[in-house]
Design an enzyme around this catalytic site. Structure first.
Site, PDB file in Angstrom:
ATOM      1  N   SER A  82     -26.705 -44.762 -17.769  1.00 22.93           N
ATOM      2  CA  SER A  82     -26.429 -43.324 -17.900  1.00 22.93           C
ATOM      3  C   SER A  82     -25.493 -43.036 -19.069  1.00 22.93           C
ATOM      4  CB  SER A  82     -25.870 -42.753 -16.593  1.00 22.93           C
ATOM      5  OG  SER A  82     -24.767 -43.507 -16.140  1.00 22.93           O
ATOM      6  N   HIS A 130     -30.035 -48.477 -11.113  1.00 22.92           N
ATOM      7  CA  HIS A 130     -28.744 -47.886 -11.525  1.00 22.92           C
ATOM      8  C   HIS A 130     -28.257 -46.989 -10.379  1.00 22.92           C
ATOM      9  CE1 HIS A 130     -25.567 -46.563 -14.034  1.00 22.92           C
ATOM     10  NE2 HIS A 130     -26.189 -45.653 -14.765  1.00 22.92           N
ATOM     11  N   HIS A 147     -24.984 -57.309 -10.636  1.00 27.19           N
ATOM     12  CA  HIS A 147     -24.520 -56.409 -11.688  1.00 27.19           C
ATOM     13  C   HIS A 147     -24.856 -56.984 -13.065  1.00 27.19           C
ATOM     14  CE1 HIS A 147     -21.893 -53.704 -13.982  1.00 27.19           C
ATOM     15  NE2 HIS A 147     -22.022 -52.901 -12.941  1.00 27.19           N
ATOM     16  N   ARG A 207     -14.569 -51.317  -7.223  1.00 30.80           N
ATOM     17  CA  ARG A 207     -14.927 -50.016  -6.627  1.00 30.80           C
ATOM     18  C   ARG A 207     -15.448 -50.226  -5.204  1.00 30.80           C
ATOM     19  NH1 ARG A 207     -19.025 -48.087 -11.224  1.00 30.80           N
ATOM     20  NH2 ARG A 207     -19.732 -50.200 -10.762  1.00 30.80           N
ATOM     21  N   ASP A 257     -22.309 -49.397  -5.146  1.00 30.53           N
ATOM     22  CA  ASP A 257     -23.288 -48.696  -4.317  1.00 30.53           C
ATOM     23  C   ASP A 257     -23.471 -49.312  -2.931  1.00 30.53           C
ATOM     24  OD1 ASP A 257     -23.939 -46.871  -6.392  1.00 30.53           O
ATOM     25  OD2 ASP A 257     -25.041 -48.486  -7.365  1.00 30.53           O
TER      26      ASP A 257
END
Ligand code: NMX
Ligand code: MLT
Length: 560
Positions: free
Chosen positions: A325, A355, A401, A410, A495
């Site tokens: 992005s 993504h 990743h 995160r 995620d």
């Protein structure tokens, strides 16, 4: 006086951090004591100015950064940054340094740093809505743009500025309404973003409407409005059309960017309420900050959900420049497409399952596990389920990743949030089990693929095929896809965790989750975009080659 200012800032910071991790070395900087992996000292720049206006702060900063870039180019322009290999060209440019991105940097072991600050450091030093609470995303926006940690007053001023800019023109909602309700939330959201690029000049529209009524017959030319009369392009496009000098590009980019960031929550909330609720718009609350207001407009007013949203937006905001992005937004903006066009393009990249859509995929996958095996699934059952996913040629969403080689920080901060606020939630417990079960399986995938290649060779020789789809049996893969599959990072990413937190507070509709990621990502992409224009970064245009070119080049290189 200087000493007094230093001491008072130090004590304010210490009272926020509650420990001694920060040392002031001089007036404007403090050093965070943990050394990073590169062995260099990291500098945390504190805000010295009491100016509440972000625009004027930037105006001050830009000339020195322009000089810095000029010097890097003149002093080091010919210094090599690495070798490009054929693997890199075919392999999605992994490890190839090719972009300048100021707002954040990703270390494979340590994870993301926003202007040098890790996530736990941001949680300590960025202003929060409540004592020891989660950072306010406005503070992160200030940090990304200026490289300096803002004061609470500066963050409050930015909160207000974003609220003042947040009005969304009615026809942006109408543009969304033109799509079937069944369209994916990301499609509806991006349509709304594109519609924001053009807005109706309401004052002009009113004046001409009155004139039209009065002189309908006399002034025939006004009966149909001249094209573009009321349509004011993005500030950047407007200024560009009027011939703005390139040294000033950053200013209308700043205006567009802040308007865009300010308006996105209302557009995103509309999409949510249109698809999943009654379609009624919940107006912005003037007393709330950016994250809390977003949650409020979606229809969630639990103070803990407000805190979750502040954390969510902060940690999803930026992940250096190479992710799909951010890179897309930067690429499109390099053609001097305005921030709306560039960000809409970025969102389309975010909408892919490898993504940003992975957050949707994770919760749907977890729910399919529960549906098939129940909430109290054993680790053995879970292992079988993971293998079943892999054997059918799918990825395990939320793991792996492109750059990270450790558990995503995160993920860790969301895990800490869950342990604090929802330790007994069954889906959180399932996510914890997956943290134990999935990484060893992904590590084992290499061996399983090697075994399956062997089996496939043997069965081909014997003229028979065998595929029993058991643990680690990939023999039903077509031969092109069956190679030694080496997962470079078996650990969970951001995620893997976000869905269960949102689900717990009632935002259960997984198909919507990537929109939340999209709103958050505007903060990083737009901050860098302003700097792209301020630093005069050029059109992005790398060289591509054909397979024939590669073959010839590599043969020549081998012969030399
Ligand atoms: N499940 C199954 N296979 C995987 C996984 C996974 N979670 N992760 C990597 N692999 C495979 C990958 O497909 C590749 O296979 P092949 O050689 O057949 O092409 C092989 O392992 C090597 O891949 P890597 O070099 O480890 O990873 P790469 O940089 O190519 O891809 C991702 C990174 C993120 C695309 C990949 O790990 C993945 O597909 N993960 C699941 C989807 C996901 O969670 N995406 C979200 C990423 C974070 N975000 O928000 O964007
Ligand atoms: C992101 O946040 O953009 C993802 O982790 C993907 C990436 O960094 O490549």
């Amino acid at each position: 006086m200087v000493l007094f200012r230093c001491l008072s800032r130090l004590s304010t910071l210490r009272s926020r951090t509650g420990n001694d991790c920060l040392n002031f070395l001089c007036d404007d900087y403090c050093q965070v004591q943990q050394p990073n992996n590169l062995g260099s000292v990291r500098w945390l720049q504190m805000q010295t100015s009491t100016d509440l206006d972000l625009h004027s702060q930037l105006k001050e900063l830009i000339p020195e950064q322009q000089e810095r870039l000029k010097k890097i180019r003149s002093d080091y322009g010919k210094v090599q940054l690495g070798n490009i290999t054929t693997d890199m060209v075919i392999g999605g440019m992994r490890g190839m340094v090719g972009l300048l991105w100021e707002t954040s940097l990703l270390d494979p072991e340590e994870g993301i740093r926003f202007r040098g600050l890790s996530i736990p450091e941001c949680q300590k030093v960025l202003p929060a809505a409540q004592p020891n609470g989660e950072p306010l995303p406005e503070g992160l926006l200030w940090l990304l743009l200026t490289g300096k940690v803002p004061s609470k007053e500066q963050v409050n001023a930015l909160s207000k500025e974003l609220r003042d800019r947040a009005t969304v023109p009615d026809y942006a909602f109408k543009a969304i309404d033109a799509l079937p309700v069944s369209a994916h939330p990301m499609t509806q959201f991006t349509t709304g973003v594109m519609a924001l690029q053009v807005y109706l000049n309401a004052g002009l529209f009113l004046v001409f409407s009155v004139l039209r009524c009065l002189f309908l017959c006399l002034l025939k030319r006004l009966v149909t409005f001249p094209n573009g009369l009321f349509q004011v392009q993005s500030e950047f496009q407007k200024a560009y059309d009027q011939g703005i000098h390139k040294s000033k590009y950053w200013e209308p980019t700043f205006e567009d960017s802040l308007n865009l960031i300010a308006r996105l929550p209302a557009v995103a909330a509309y999409v949510y309420r249109r698809i999943f609720k009654d379609g009624k718009i919940i107006p912005l609350d003037e007393s709330l900050d950016y994250g809390a207001n977003f949650s409020h407009m979606l229809g969630f007013d639990d103070p803990k959900m407000h805190e979750l949203m502040r954390l969510y937006v902060t940690i999803h905001s930026d992940h250096e420049g190479g992710n799909v992005s951010a890179h897309t937004g930067h690429l499109v903006a390099s053609a001097l497409s305005d921030p709306y066009l560039s960000f809409a393009a970025a969102l389309n990249g975010l909408a892919g399952p490898l993504h940003g859509l992975a957050n949707q995929e994770v919760l749907l996958w977890i729910k399919s596990v529960v549906e098939e095996c129940g909430e109290n699934i054993s680790k053995d059952q879970l292992k079988d389920y993971v293998w079943k996913t892999l054997n059918s040629g799918k990825v395990v969403p939320g793991f792996g990743h492109g750059v990270l080689r450790k558990t995503d920080p995160r993920y860790m901060c969301q895990r800490e949030f869950a342990m604090k606020h929802l330790p007994n939630d069954p889906l959180f417990q399932l996510v914890s089990k997956l943290y134990d079960v999935v990484p060893p399986i992904l590590t084992e995938l290499g061996k399983a693929s090697a075994r399956s290649i062997q089996t496939q060779l043997e069965t081909t020789e014997q003229g028979a095929t065998s595929s029993n789809n058991q643990s680690g049996d990939l023999t039903n893969f077509p031969s092109f896809y069956l190679h030694y599959i080496q997962v470079k990072n078996p650990w969970p990413n951001v995620d893997a965790h976000s869905g269960v937190l949102l689900n717990y507070y009632g935002l259960t509709e997984a198909r919507y989750y990537t929109v939340l990621f999209g709103v958050s990502r505007s903060i990083g992409i737009c901050s860098q975009l302003i700097w792209d224009r301020a630093l005069g970064l050029p059109l992005e245009r790398p060289k591509s080659v054909t397979m024939e070119w590669l073959e010839n080049h590599c043969k020549k290189a081998a012969a030399a």
